[in-house]
Motif scaffolding. Structure first.
Motif, mmCIF file in Angstrom:
data_model
loop_
_atom_site.group_PDB
_atom_site.id
_atom_site.type_symbol
_atom_site.label_atom_id
_atom_site.label_comp_id
_atom_site.label_asym_id
_atom_site.label_seq_id
_atom_site.Cartn_x
_atom_site.Cartn_y
_atom_site.Cartn_z
ATOM 1 N N ALA A 145 -8.094 -0.988 -8.201
ATOM 2 C CA ALA A 145 -6.781 -0.889 -8.840
ATOM 3 C C ALA A 145 -5.635 -0.739 -7.831
ATOM 4 O O ALA A 145 -4.514 -0.419 -8.213
ATOM 5 C CB ALA A 145 -6.771 0.304 -9.799
ATOM 6 N N THR A 146 -5.902 -0.975 -6.571
ATOM 7 C CA THR A 146 -4.866 -0.847 -5.539
ATOM 8 C C THR A 146 -3.716 -1.804 -5.814
ATOM 9 O O THR A 146 -3.929 -2.962 -6.153
ATOM 10 C CB THR A 146 -5.466 -1.128 -4.147
ATOM 11 N N LYS A 147 -2.500 -1.296 -5.686
ATOM 12 C CA LYS A 147 -1.316 -2.120 -5.940
ATOM 13 C C LYS A 147 -1.100 -3.108 -4.793
ATOM 14 O O LYS A 147 -1.261 -2.761 -3.629
ATOM 15 C CB LYS A 147 -0.093 -1.222 -6.080
ATOM 16 N N PRO A 148 -0.713 -4.352 -5.109
ATOM 17 C CA PRO A 148 -0.397 -5.315 -4.058
ATOM 18 C C PRO A 148 0.812 -4.844 -3.256
ATOM 19 O O PRO A 148 1.653 -4.108 -3.757
ATOM 20 C CB PRO A 148 -0.050 -6.593 -4.817
ATOM 21 N N GLY A 149 0.893 -5.282 -2.026
ATOM 22 C CA GLY A 149 2.035 -4.949 -1.192
ATOM 23 C C GLY A 149 1.657 -4.889 0.268
ATOM 24 O O GLY A 149 0.547 -5.245 0.660
ATOM 25 N N VAL A 150 2.586 -4.444 1.072
ATOM 26 C CA VAL A 150 2.378 -4.293 2.504
ATOM 27 C C VAL A 150 2.065 -2.828 2.779
ATOM 28 O O VAL A 150 2.848 -1.940 2.454
ATOM 29 C CB VAL A 150 3.626 -4.738 3.301
ATOM 30 N N TYR A 151 0.908 -2.586 3.378
ATOM 31 C CA TYR A 151 0.453 -1.235 3.711
ATOM 32 C C TYR A 151 0.575 -1.023 5.207
ATOM 33 O O TYR A 151 0.142 -1.872 5.989
ATOM 34 C CB TYR A 151 -1.006 -1.042 3.274
#
Length: 162
Positions: A145-151
């Motif tokens: 369930a990790t949100k998309p984006g730049v980590y």
């Protein structure tokens, strides 16, 4: 970096100080050659970048010729999504052979493996080439369930003369 169009992928990179930025202390210069970068990572799939891979983080240390040094890292336990709501993180881990060092030569082939959590000792190169090179890899473990984006996260490298 571009935004993702596929909901099953995450775009992430572990950032270290910008490549080319040097910090000098006591005649020692540490230059970041590349940031540890995982690229696009599927949700729920652990992804590893080896210290020998193109995405590995890399540093060049220049200092006193033939000097013995200790190498220590401050490593993040999580990466933070800079595009999602606060609190969006992803675990990152480092294993017993996640880092390498090589004396005088910027070539990871034949470099000495070590555990970045424990650190190591190394030796700067001879008079003609007083360098030590470091590489680091790691593993990210995003939840399904990790949100998309730049980590992003930060790695701190410390070099001390022995």
């Amino acid at each position: 970096m571009s935004r993702l169009r596929h909901s099953g992928l995450l775009l992430l990179a572990l950032l270290v100080p910008r490549p080319g930025v040097s910090q000098g202390v006591g005649g020692t210069t540490v230059t970041t050659l590349s940031a540890l970068n995982f690229g696009s990572v599927p949700k729920g799939v652990a992804t590893t970048v080896l210290p020998t891979a193109a995405g590995a983080g890399a540093w060049q240390i220049q200092g006193s010729k033939n000097a013995d040094v200790s190498v220590t890292f401050v490593l993040p336990a999580v990466l933070t999504n800079i595009q999602a709501l606060p609190g969006s993180t992803m675990p990152i881990s480092f294993g017993a052979t996640s880092a390498r060092w090589n004396r005088a030569t910027n070539n990871v082939a034949g470099a000495t493996a070590f555990n970045p959590i424990a650190g190591t000792t190394g030796k700067l190169g001879p008079p003609a080439n007083p360098f030590l090179y470091l590489w680091i890899g790691g593993t990210v473990t995003p939840a399904a369930a990790t949100k998309p984006g730049v980590y992003t996260g930060t790695i701190i490298v410390t070099i001390a003369y022995l």
